[in-house]
Write a protein that holds these residues in place. Structure first.
Motif, short mmCIF file in Angstrom:
data_model
loop_
_atom_site.label_atom_id
_atom_site.label_comp_id
_atom_site.label_asym_id
_atom_site.label_seq_id
_atom_site.Cartn_x
_atom_site.Cartn_y
_atom_site.Cartn_z
N SER A 26 -0.76 7.44 -1.44
CA SER A 26 -0.12 8.63 -0.85
C SER A 26 1.22 8.30 -0.21
O SER A 26 2.01 9.20 0.09
CB SER A 26 -1.04 9.28 0.19
OG SER A 26 -2.24 9.72 -0.41
N TYR A 27 1.49 7.00 0.00
CA TYR A 27 2.73 6.58 0.65
C TYR A 27 3.66 5.84 -0.33
O TYR A 27 4.61 5.20 0.09
CB TYR A 27 2.39 5.67 1.83
CG TYR A 27 1.52 6.35 2.85
CD1 TYR A 27 2.07 7.09 3.89
CD2 TYR A 27 0.12 6.31 2.74
CE1 TYR A 27 1.26 7.73 4.81
CE2 TYR A 27 -0.68 6.95 3.66
CZ TYR A 27 -0.11 7.66 4.69
OH TYR A 27 -0.91 8.31 5.60
N ALA A 33 2.99 10.61 -10.18
CA ALA A 33 2.99 9.15 -10.12
C ALA A 33 1.81 8.63 -9.30
O ALA A 33 1.17 7.64 -9.67
CB ALA A 33 4.31 8.67 -9.52
N ARG A 34 1.52 9.30 -8.19
CA ARG A 34 0.41 8.85 -7.32
C ARG A 34 -0.94 8.94 -8.03
O ARG A 34 -1.82 8.12 -7.81
CB ARG A 34 0.34 9.71 -6.05
CG ARG A 34 1.47 9.52 -5.07
CD ARG A 34 1.09 10.11 -3.71
NE ARG A 34 0.61 11.48 -3.81
CZ ARG A 34 1.37 12.56 -3.68
NH1 ARG A 34 2.68 12.42 -3.48
NH2 ARG A 34 0.86 13.78 -3.73
N GLN A 89 -0.65 -3.09 0.66
CA GLN A 89 -0.25 -2.53 -0.62
C GLN A 89 1.08 -1.78 -0.54
O GLN A 89 1.54 -1.20 -1.54
CB GLN A 89 -1.33 -1.58 -1.14
CG GLN A 89 -2.69 -2.21 -1.36
CD GLN A 89 -2.68 -3.22 -2.49
OE1 GLN A 89 -1.96 -3.05 -3.46
NE2 GLN A 89 -3.48 -4.27 -2.36
N LEU A 90 1.70 -1.76 0.64
CA LEU A 90 2.92 -0.98 0.84
C LEU A 90 4.13 -1.83 1.18
O LEU A 90 5.13 -1.33 1.69
CB LEU A 90 2.68 0.06 1.95
CG LEU A 90 1.59 1.09 1.65
CD1 LEU A 90 1.33 1.97 2.87
CD2 LEU A 90 1.97 1.95 0.45
N THR A 91 4.05 -3.14 0.89
CA THR A 91 5.18 -4.03 1.15
C THR A 91 6.41 -3.57 0.36
O THR A 91 6.34 -3.27 -0.83
CB THR A 91 4.82 -5.47 0.74
OG1 THR A 91 3.65 -5.88 1.45
CG2 THR A 91 5.97 -6.41 1.05
N VAL A 93 8.30 5.44 5.66
CA VAL A 93 7.03 5.51 4.94
C VAL A 93 6.01 4.57 5.58
O VAL A 93 4.85 4.92 5.81
CB VAL A 93 7.22 5.17 3.45
CG1 VAL A 93 5.87 5.07 2.74
CG2 VAL A 93 8.11 6.21 2.78
N LEU A 94 6.47 3.35 5.91
CA LEU A 94 5.58 2.38 6.56
C LEU A 94 5.14 2.89 7.93
O LEU A 94 3.99 2.69 8.33
CB LEU A 94 6.29 1.03 6.70
CG LEU A 94 6.55 0.27 5.40
CD1 LEU A 94 7.38 -0.98 5.67
CD2 LEU A 94 5.22 -0.11 4.74
#
Length: 311
Positions: free
Chosen positions: A41-42, A56-57, A142-144, A150-151
């Motif tokens: 979602s991010y 895409a998500r 998973q969001l590096t 967004v983070l």
């Protein structure tokens, strides 16, 4: 690789197909993604439009649904008003889901076919309630490399109060027979929209009833009466001892007065219609006084009745 690709033409992994089977009986690809892989979602914030970002998500789970459709485990259940495709499990899919979740086959219930024909407003609200109660946390690892804003949003979700259980703690459309059996309930019993079993969070058993503000206080009172009749029903257990029927399926600690109080029931109002939930809940409290009088309830910040014993 060619053989695997032919077997699963959309290329989905076993884990992704397991996500679909282990999530909800009837849902959109986006709801499945939000529960199974909330970190997605991010992602894809660089896509130009909301529809492109959603596409895409959900691409991975859409592929998994396509592969399950090929194997006869999932099928399309119609279009929602917003354009999303509703997906539901077939009878074979429900049996496979039971194995995925480690549950008896009879606990997965019947297929939810045809829900999309009327807009599926109630099943979608049930799913959103399950999401709100579970509060899946994104995996920050998973969001590096994602943008700072967004983070920050993902970190806020991680830091928010924890929800109840995991998806394995939830079951939907569960028959609560006042007569008949678990597998063949007679008419007149209750059907819980959601049943949550999360003893690790202090909620060993919770029934959830969802109302889109379509039903009157009188209709809801009749439903609550059915819940009470079910909770009062006693049957002989495997050891020959007579005990409440619900205890033959679910565990809960003994109350101060044996099997009293009964398992709690959470009533969730979704303002999808013109009825005022505050007016309805006040009327409902009077109509069901005999069921709850003498029980200490907590209150939420708006002063509405909350769950017994939970802040």
């Amino acid at each position: 690789m060619a053989g695997k690709r032919e077997e699963n033409p959309a290329g989905s992994s076993n884990n992704l197909r397991g996500d679909v089977l282990g999530v909800l009986k009837v849902a959109t690809a986006e709801q499945i993604q939000q529960i199974a892989l909330p970190h997605l979602s991010y992602r894809h914030t660089d896509k130009p439009t909301p529809s492109k970002r959603k596409q895409a998500r959900t691409a991975s789970h859409t592929g998994a649904l396509s592969d399950l459709h090929k194997h006869g485990l999932a099928e399309n259940g119609g279009q929602l008003p917003g354009g999303d495709t509703l997906r539901n499990l077939t009878p074979m899919g429900l049996k496979t889901a039971a194995r995925e979740l480690g549950r008896p086959v009879g606990e997965t219930g019947n297929p939810a076919r045809g829900a999309g024909r009327t807009g599926a407003s109630h099943p979608m609200t049930v799913n959103e309630a399950a999401l709100a109660l579970q509060r899946p946390k994104p995996d920050l690892a998973q969001l590096t490399g994602e943008p700072a804003d967004v983070l920050a949003a993902a970190q806020a979700a991680v830091d928010a109060p924890a929800g109840l259980g995991t998806i394995a703690s939830y079951a939907t459309e569960v028959a609560l027979p006042t007569t008949g059996t678990w597998s063949n309930p007679d008419r007149g019993g209750a059907q819980a929209d959601i049943v949550i079993t999360s003893p690790e969070d202090g909620v060993p058993l919770l029934f959830v009833e969802i109302d889109n503000c379509h039903e009157s206080a009188q209709v809801l009172a009749a439903k609550i009466d059915k819940y009470m009749r079910f909770c009062q029903r006693k049957v002989k257990d495997v050891d020959g001892t007579e005990r409440p029927m619900w205890r033959t399926r679910w565990w809960a600690p003994d109350g101060r007065h044996g099997d009293q109080p009964h398992p709690p029931l959470l009533l969730v109002f979704n303002r999808a219609s013109s009825r005022n939930p505050h007016t309805v809940s006040a009327q409902l409290a009077e109509l069901t006084r005999r069921h709850w009088q003498g029980t200490a309830y907590c209150c939420d910040r708006e002063g509405s009745p909350g769950l017994p014993g939970r802040q």
